[in-house]
Write an enzyme that holds these catalytic residues in place. Sequence first.
Site, PDB file in Angstrom:
ATOM      1  N   TYR A   1       0.446  -8.148   1.791  1.00 25.31           N
ATOM      2  CA  TYR A   1       1.157  -7.981   3.064  1.00 25.31           C
ATOM      3  C   TYR A   1       0.544  -8.889   4.135  1.00 25.31           C
ATOM      4  O   TYR A   1       0.346 -10.075   3.928  1.00 25.31           O
ATOM      5  CB  TYR A   1       1.191  -6.516   3.467  1.00 25.31           C
ATOM      6  CG  TYR A   1       2.163  -5.688   2.642  1.00 25.31           C
ATOM      7  CD1 TYR A   1       3.544  -5.797   2.828  1.00 25.31           C
ATOM      8  CD2 TYR A   1       1.713  -4.801   1.663  1.00 25.31           C
ATOM      9  CE1 TYR A   1       4.454  -5.050   2.075  1.00 25.31           C
ATOM     10  CE2 TYR A   1       2.602  -4.040   0.905  1.00 25.31           C
ATOM     11  CZ  TYR A   1       3.975  -4.173   1.126  1.00 25.31           C
ATOM     12  OH  TYR A   1       4.863  -3.440   0.376  1.00 25.31           O
ATOM     13  N   SER A   2       0.212  -8.325   5.311  1.00 19.93           N
ATOM     14  CA  SER A   2      -0.174  -9.172   6.450  1.00 19.93           C
ATOM     15  C   SER A   2      -1.563  -9.790   6.341  1.00 19.93           C
ATOM     16  O   SER A   2      -1.920 -10.619   7.188  1.00 19.93           O
ATOM     17  CB  SER A   2      -0.071  -8.379   7.755  1.00 19.93           C
ATOM     18  OG  SER A   2       1.283  -8.258   8.147  1.00 19.93           O
ATOM     19  N   ALA A   3      -2.330  -9.447   5.347  1.00 21.22           N
ATOM     20  CA  ALA A   3      -3.559 -10.203   5.121  1.00 21.22           C
ATOM     21  C   ALA A   3      -3.235 -11.669   4.836  1.00 21.22           C
ATOM     22  O   ALA A   3      -4.092 -12.543   4.964  1.00 21.22           O
ATOM     23  CB  ALA A   3      -4.374  -9.587   3.986  1.00 21.22           C
TER      24      ALA A   3
ATOM     25  N   LYS B   1      -1.530 -13.458   6.737  1.00 18.71           N
ATOM     26  CA  LYS B   1      -1.595 -14.184   8.011  1.00 18.71           C
ATOM     27  C   LYS B   1      -2.920 -14.921   8.184  1.00 18.71           C
ATOM     28  O   LYS B   1      -2.974 -15.975   8.822  1.00 18.71           O
ATOM     29  CB  LYS B   1      -1.362 -13.214   9.174  1.00 18.71           C
ATOM     30  CG  LYS B   1       0.064 -12.672   9.267  1.00 18.71           C
ATOM     31  CD  LYS B   1       0.221 -11.764  10.476  1.00 18.71           C
ATOM     32  CE  LYS B   1       1.663 -11.315  10.693  1.00 18.71           C
ATOM     33  NZ  LYS B   1       2.102 -10.279   9.746  1.00 18.71           N
TER      34      LYS B   1
ATOM     35  N   TYR C   1       2.577  -7.451  18.301  1.00 21.26           N
ATOM     36  CA  TYR C   1       2.418  -7.909  16.926  1.00 21.26           C
ATOM     37  C   TYR C   1       3.745  -8.383  16.331  1.00 21.26           C
ATOM     38  O   TYR C   1       4.653  -7.590  16.114  1.00 21.26           O
ATOM     39  CB  TYR C   1       1.827  -6.773  16.097  1.00 21.26           C
ATOM     40  CG  TYR C   1       1.462  -7.138  14.683  1.00 21.26           C
ATOM     41  CD1 TYR C   1       0.629  -8.219  14.421  1.00 21.26           C
ATOM     42  CD2 TYR C   1       1.933  -6.394  13.609  1.00 21.26           C
ATOM     43  CE1 TYR C   1       0.275  -8.547  13.126  1.00 21.26           C
ATOM     44  CE2 TYR C   1       1.581  -6.705  12.308  1.00 21.26           C
ATOM     45  CZ  TYR C   1       0.758  -7.787  12.075  1.00 21.26           C
ATOM     46  OH  TYR C   1       0.408  -8.113  10.793  1.00 21.26           O
TER      47      TYR C   1
END
Length: 390
Positions: free
Chosen positions: A67-69, A71, A157
């Site tokens: 997921y957002s890791a 980014k 966010y």
Amino acid sequence: MTTINGEVAAEFESVRAAFAANFAQNGDIGAAVCVYQDGRPVVDLWGGVADPDTSRPWQRDTLQLVYSATKGATASATHLLVQRGELDLDAPVAKYWPEFAANGKADIPVRWLLSHQAGLVTLDQPVPLAEALAWRPMAAALAAQRPVWAPGTAHGYHGRTWGWLVGEVIRRVSGRSPGRFFADEFATPLGLDFFIGLPTSERDRVSRMVHRKPDVDFTTLPPESIPEDLREQVAAWRDPNSFSNRAYMVTDPAAIDFDSPQVQAAELPASNGIGTARGLARMYAALIGEVNGVRLLTPQTIASATKEQSSGMDQVLMAPSRFSSGYMLPTEGNPMTGPHSFGHTGRGGSLGFADPEHGIAFGYVMNHIISGSDDARAASLVEAVRTSLM
């Protein structure tokens, strides 16, 4: 009792104990954790089940969507372009992406995309999912969109849109898609098992996710029974028109099946990175030092990339957050291993970060996606790393 595989340096044995406890007490099903110190691995552990339906065991090379890791990887790619002099974070986005100037966005600097200040958390008209996965229609929709707050006056966010916004800048500057750029400039030189856009040949290595909802759904409770510090956040969750909800309604349908081959094969630089804990930790290690002779970013680039750009109440999360140009910075709830740390969490528990002060790089991935504030898994592992450094 789950068998824990892998190796740990003697001084980091407490991390093995915390990892085992995550299976016994904190809900892990399949997971891996890796820690580098001064460019060498000191923790490399994995265990559990990669697919509960088939009982396929988690192997050394099992891949996990984080997921957002993701980014953190995408932000690092952006800073490599800055280091090379090809991208100026204080220049207008429209310098590199002319169509972006529409609807009052001509003066928004690239830095505000990275630090969630651009006010482009949602779309007036969601893009069909198949078109969003194809990239260009979503980039065009964001270029045409009017910001939902005056850019630079607040931060919130950009959970989904961030990837297309920052990724399109990477594409315009480098001439390569963000996933291709990361593969060429990061994964290949370092031998990283980490992908933004999964090749078909790697599909069989991917773990299957299990989702657990919070034990308590605050949105169903009467307002007076909700803890006071959560009331504003819960009110936003209940409001279908809040940024907290609209930020995740940019595709049609809004729900995205991140287990699907089509989604995993696409490039979603905010949310569909797939890799090992080792790949995540190794990348962060090469940001702050040499790993087998490869260093990705200079100390000067890291110092600039990790300066705080936005902090305080987040207009989407409705809770305090801190961001540099693309990375999350330490907070009370996510202190990492020190005040100079930087990295990114992912939905449901994953985490990658670096701490240049202690020479630490950390990666944790897992397939049990736990929503809510009661997930102690990553925090317990990080605490064990901190203890090992004392």
